[in-house]
Write an enzyme that holds these catalytic residues in place. Sequence first.
Site, PDB file in Angstrom:
ATOM      1  N   ASP A   1     -81.426  57.891 -39.235  1.00  0.00           N
ATOM      2  CA  ASP A   1     -81.626  57.491 -40.625  1.00  0.00           C
ATOM      3  C   ASP A   1     -80.955  58.506 -41.556  1.00  0.00           C
ATOM      4  O   ASP A   1     -80.722  59.652 -41.178  1.00  0.00           O
ATOM      5  CB  ASP A   1     -83.119  57.429 -40.953  1.00  0.00           C
ATOM      6  CG  ASP A   1     -83.837  56.350 -40.142  1.00  0.00           C
ATOM      7  OD1 ASP A   1     -83.150  55.435 -39.654  1.00  0.00           O
ATOM      8  OD2 ASP A   1     -85.064  56.451 -40.013  1.00  0.00           O
TER       9      ASP A   1
HETATM   10  N1  URA Z   1     -86.679  57.051 -35.486  1.00  0.00           N
HETATM   11  C1  URA Z   1     -86.685  56.932 -36.838  1.00  0.00           C
HETATM   12  O1  URA Z   1     -87.631  56.430 -37.426  1.00  0.00           O
HETATM   13  N2  URA Z   1     -85.603  57.373 -37.512  1.00  0.00           N
HETATM   14  C2  URA Z   1     -84.542  57.960 -36.910  1.00  0.00           C
HETATM   15  O2  URA Z   1     -83.582  58.369 -37.581  1.00  0.00           O
HETATM   16  C3  URA Z   1     -84.562  58.087 -35.509  1.00  0.00           C
HETATM   17  C4  URA Z   1     -85.646  57.624 -34.820  1.00  0.00           C
END
Ligand code: URA
Length: 230
Positions: free
Chosen positions: A100
């Site tokens: 993310d």
């Molecule tokens: N899980 C999440 O919620 N975000 C990420 O970036 C990676 C794994």
Amino acid sequence: MRLDKLLADCGYGTRSEVKKMIRGGWVEINGVTARSGDQKVDEKSDTVTVDGNEVLYQKYVYYMLNKPQGYISATEGHDPVVLDLIAEPYKDLFPCGRLDKDTTGLLLITNDGPLAHRLLSPKHHVEKEYIVSHERPLSDADIRKMAEGITWQSESYRPAVCRKIDEHTCSLTISEGKFHEIKKIFEALGNKVTALSRIRMKNLVLDGSLAPGEYRPLTDEELQDLRQDS
Ligand code: URA
């Protein structure tokens, strides 16, 4: 391989741009000025130079990036993307997997599609370990639920291994890569992720000497390990 393909793959420009460079006399093969893009070169034994600098051809390249916050795991877009951080001109680089925008840590950047496909395939259950900061302390029941696998908002998440570090931090190892997986798992537990950083994928561990935004090539041992099945 054709000279123009070799130069384009190495990031010297599009096929038509590199053809112009060749016609302009900037490119030599074994010390002799090249004249046309369709000249054949043996990338293993011929020495190709551009303006006197040797071109080091590698079919695939692999970089370990410490992704900073604020970058999208994409090759292009309106917002800053992780590839903006990579100075090497190699063609067709992409992030292997998605973190993310606000997640930091280990991201493999490569142009090796087949390897990325294997690492990301849901069939292979490649482990990914994160350090999770969370709003509320975790109970033993929370840890047990994660170990059993969680279903939330019609989505099932495979069992995850959680190790408490302190009241607001844990290590969580997951073996799939569903959208917002860790945030959703914590949401299902009535908790909230406040920071997330990936520290490992398979046996590839984030190099602690890399500051956010820095990257380095993988070592041969790291690459061999990633390539191994299982
Ligand atoms: N899980 C999440 O919620 N975000 C990420 O970036 C990676 C794994």
